[in-house]
Design an enzyme around this catalytic site. Structure first.
Site, short mmCIF file in Angstrom:
data_model
loop_
_atom_site.label_atom_id
_atom_site.label_comp_id
_atom_site.label_asym_id
_atom_site.label_seq_id
_atom_site.Cartn_x
_atom_site.Cartn_y
_atom_site.Cartn_z
N HIS A 378 64.46 67.63 40.70
CA HIS A 378 65.01 68.71 41.32
C HIS A 378 66.36 68.60 42.03
O HIS A 378 66.82 69.39 42.61
CB HIS A 378 64.10 69.04 42.75
N LYS A 569 69.93 78.92 54.01
CA LYS A 569 69.65 77.81 53.32
C LYS A 569 69.67 76.50 54.37
O LYS A 569 70.28 76.82 55.20
CB LYS A 569 70.07 77.64 52.05
N LYS A 575 76.13 72.52 50.10
CA LYS A 575 75.90 74.09 49.98
C LYS A 575 77.03 74.89 50.74
O LYS A 575 77.16 76.09 50.65
CB LYS A 575 74.49 74.28 50.77
#
Length: 859
Positions: A378, A569, A575
């Site tokens: 992941h 998020k 990010k």
């Protein structure tokens, strides 16, 4: 909250969920009253809204039970290959509405509750989110469960029933404060405890080697109590199971170590065992090497594997004996999917059971294990990779350490034979990392112990092959696959945006609900003004509804005609919420420049920061501080608002995503493994501004790159900049608007009461920014200018409710609305053509499996 439908509107409403029959409504009312009376022991005089929610939940659950039992009987009779999805996280959200949608009960329940003088939406809001996950990894697991049930696959989710899920986030004076998520306080109507299947899990102890074999003795035992939750497929009568384990101390726990006088202390010490399932670790993409976390990982693996083997042995189909005694067919009947490295201990645990308990030959056991297990990676961020100290294993799981050493030796012998003399390669590929503190690299263990390894988007899978596991790819290239993540369209369209689902169904029918490739049929309607207007009307209604929600909860007046610009998020440097902040500041600084067009925007940023992640918490404080200045500037008025969405979670996502005009997916290229929020926004008709990272790449391919706002460095350019050396000051010196924004943050313009508040943020951006925010600033601001230009283009001429800006349009060139309408018609989940949730079952890493053998809908 939207006003309830009138009686007439309610009856004439036709939707993909079907019309409720009068008999169904009467049955729901009767069942509701029965549960209020007999289950909750209340009457209407003393019942609370929560009692009404529980009565409705039990009513809906009644419709699951028969299907659930028949599904499991069917699997027992047919003996299909079973999929076991092992995950430390299942971010399920609420269950009531999802169950009503999947069973086709929503309209009947809505009408029955209305007739009872109650409001269905108000009851739905009472349900606690099952927040047993941090973000994408846990939500992916939840979407997969829904999709596998809808496909009719014999699938099981296995995890931990955390007493406390992901913390509730409160914003106090602009700072994140964590509160415990006591989600089970009032009970959980969806779960069924199964104490008859309680299983022992062993820790500590020592290993004895004898001629009869190996024994793990003198262990401490903790019991794993299973709680089952039904997982209904969409209108196919399949109901699968999610089984979550809760830790219980055995009755003799610690008592033998105390004399009678210490009985009270011994009973209190039961908490030590039961703490294993107490709380979810709130870290996303970050490894925390605590012993309790390792206990959690082994706890779920040990209990689950016992359960899997019991079920494998007891299946009667195709076996003359009532109990299977041979493990030859184990990989033909069992597929274990490891959701990241958290359940990696499945590999040595399966070896331990096969070799020590079942007396299978070592080499044969190893082949069985590899053919059974598959691993999903992941992340490529080094700080997220699990590397456990050998000393911790030695104490907690001594037999597993021996097995890992033996497996590693076999693996290194093979590497040495293929690459003689390449000592450096042996060091790089070892499961055991040497050094001051010897560590076990769990990702390496997963790769050598699995027959398939997949990344979660094409770009991520390429990085996995070319960098993170390059040596392993060279050794076994056939192992490595890509499985781009996906989402379930039931929750993320049908449930959260029924208006849009109805508009689509009216044009192309209902098959898109289980086959998103059907959305391509909408291309036939890109010149249909009525369709375009209907879609725009739905978006505007969603925006009005969310504006009312924000006004109620945040006491901020929102301009519903402004562009809803949303980034939700987990808060993380990679990010790049900071890039979003710099754009907000730049827009604010342009407010008095008449030469700069000023398109009304409401910028919303939401997400939780890991409690120990200092920089993430500083980012939240910066967002709230910018909002404090911008939102109180009378010159700006309603042209610009900056709002931090508190306590972002699944149920809030279901509100904000349908209302979005712009979806921000702006991670540094090569850092976001996939992303699934990007797909949810796109499926709900928002345009995407983003880098070519993660699944944005496949989304751009599906929708046409001209229908996304793509900006910034590509992976190769990021790598080139790394080699050259990234110097933030070059950008700071060269770009006046960037310099102005950074100087304002640094000087205390946004924190006048504490001018040095953001010193750490500025220092990081200027000197230690791994994610190169400044390098993409210029391209980002320019791209946002293109977003503004497009938003100013009107939709079809305003007809009252359908007016507003062209927030559904796509593309960046001129021309009419209808020329750009493919954004609504072609933007959809990148799982098209890959089965449910982007999961290609024909080549899945859970070993080949024929979905046709599951006889979906025939139960």
């Amino acid at each position: 909250m939207a006003a309830p439908l009138s009686d007439g509107e309610r009856r004439k409403q036709i939707s993909v969920r079907g019309i409720a029959g009068l008999g169904d409504v009467a049955e729901v009312r009767k069942s509701f009253n029965r549960h209020l009376h007999f289950t909750l022991v209340k009457d209407r005089n003393v019942a609370t809204p929560r009692d009404y929610f529980f009565a409705l939940a039990h009513t809906v659950r009644d419709h699951l039970v028969g299907r659930w039992i028949r599904t499991q009987q069917h699997y027992y009779e047919r003996d299909p290959k079973r999929i076991y999805y092992l995950s430390l996280e299942f971010y399920m959200g609420r269950t009531l509405q999802n169950t009503m949608v999947n069973l086709g009960l929503q309209n009947a329940c809505d009408e029955a509750i209305y007739q009872l003088g109650l409001d269905l939406e108000e009851l739905e809001e009472i349900e606690e989110d099952a927040g047993l996950g941090n973000g994408g990894l846990g939500r992916l697991a939840a979407c997969f469960l829904d999709s596998m049930a809808t496909l009719g696959l014999a699938a099981y989710g296995y995890g931990i029933r955390y007493e406390f899920g992901i913390f509730n986030q409160k914003i106090v004076d602009g700072w994140q404060v964590e509160e415990a998520d006591d989600w089970l306080r009032y009970g959980n109507p969806w779960e069924k405890a199964r104490p008859e299947y309680m299983l022992p899990v062993h820790f500590y102890g020592r290993v004895e080697h004898s001629p009869e074999g190996v024994k793990w003795v003198d262990t401490q035992v903790v019991l794993a109590m299973p709680y089952d939750t039904p997982v209904p497929g969409y209108k196919n009568n399949t109901v699968n199971t999610m089984r979550l384990w809760s830790a219980k101390a055995p009755n003799d726990f610690n008592l033998q170590e105390f004399n009678v006088g210490d009985y009270i202390e011994a009973v209190l010490d039961r908490n030590l065992a039961e703490n294993i399932s107490r709380v979810l670790y709130p870290n996303d993409n970050f490894f925390e090497g605590k012993e309790l976390r390792l206990k959690q990982e082994y706890f779920v693996v040990a209990a689950t594997l016992q359960d899997i083997i019991r079920r494998f042995k007891s299946s009667k189909f195709g076996c003359q004996d009532p109990v299977r005694t041979s493990f030859e067919t184990f990989p033909d009947k069992v597929a274990i999917q490891l959701n990241d490295t958290h359940p990696a201990l499945s590999i040595p645990e399966l070896m331990r059971i096969l070799v020590d308990v079942e007396k299978v030959d070592w080499d044969k056991a190893w082949e069985i294990t590899k053919q059974t297990c598959a691993y999903t990676n992941h992340t490529v961020l080094p700080e997220a990779l699990e590397r456990w100290p050998v000393s911790m294993f030695e104490k907690l799981l001594p037999r597993h350490l021996e097995i890992i050493y033996a497996l590693n030796q076999m693996h290194l012998d093979r590497v040495a034979a293929l690459y003689p003399g390449d000592i450096d390669r042996l060091r790089r590929m070892s499961v055991i990392e040497e050094g001051d503190c010897k560590r076990i690299n769990m990702a390496h263990l997963c790769v050598i112990g699995s027959h398939a390894v997949n990344g979660v988007a094409r770009i991520h899978s390429d990085i996995v092959k070319n960098t993170v596991f390059k040596d392993f790819y060279e050794l076994d290239p056939e192992k490595f696959q890509n499985k781009t993540n996906g989402i379930t369209p039931r929750r993320w369209l049908l449930l959260c945006n029924p208006g849009l689902a109805d508009v689509i169904a009216e044009k192309i029918g209902e098959d898109f609900v289980t086959d998103l490739s059907q959305l391509k049929k909408l291309l036939d309607f890109i010149d249909d003004e009525t369709f375009i207007r209907d879609v725009a009307k739905v978006k505007q209604e969603n925006k009005l509804k969310f504006s009312a929600y924000l006004e109620e909860h945040y006491k901020v007046k929102i301009n519903p005609s402004s562009m809803f610009d949303i980034q939700v998020k987990r808060i993380h440097e990679y990010k790049r919420q900071l890039l979003n902040c710099l754009h907000a500041i730049t827009l604010y600084n342009r407010k008095s420049d008449p030469s700069k067009s000023f398109v009304p925007r409401t910028i919303m940023i939401g997400g939780k920061a890991a409690p120990g992640y200092h920089m993430a918490k500083m980012i939240i404080k910066l967002i709230t501080s910018i909002g404090e200045v911008v939102n109180n500037d009378p010159y700006v008025g309603d042209k610009l608002k900056v709002i931090f969405l508190e306590n972002y979670r699944v149920s809030l996502a279901e509100k904000v995503i349908p209302a979005a005009d712009l979806s921000q997916q702006i991670s540094t290229a090569g850092t976001e493994a996939s992303g699934t929020g990007n797909m949810k926004f796109m499926l709900n008709g928002a345009l995407t501004i983003g880098t070519m990272d993660g699944a944005n790449v496949e989304m751009a391919e599906e929708a046409g790159e001209e229908n996304l706002f793509i900006f910034g460095m590509r992976v190769e350019e990021v790598e080139a900049l790394d080699r050259q050396g990234y110097n933030a000051r070059e950008y700071y010196d060269r770009i006046p608007e960037l310099r102005q924004a950074i100087d304002q943050i640094s000087s205390g313009f946004f924190s006048p009461r504490d001018p040095g508040c953001f010193r750490d943020v500025v220092n990081m951006l200027m000197h230690h920014d791994r994610f190169k925010v400044f390098a993409d600033y210029e391209a980002y601001i320019k791209c946002q200018g293109q977003v503004d230009q497009l938003f100013m283009v009107r939709a079809v001429p305003s007809h009252g409710e359908a007016g507003g800006h062209g927030h559904g349009s796509a593309g960046r060139s001129g021309g009419s609305w209808t020329e750009r309408a493919p954004s609504y018609t072609r933007q959809h989940c990148c799982g098209v053509g890959q089965g449910e949730a982007g999961f290609d079952m024909s080549a899945a890493p859970i070993t080949a499996f024929n979905p046709e053998g599951c006889l979906a809908g025939t139960l």
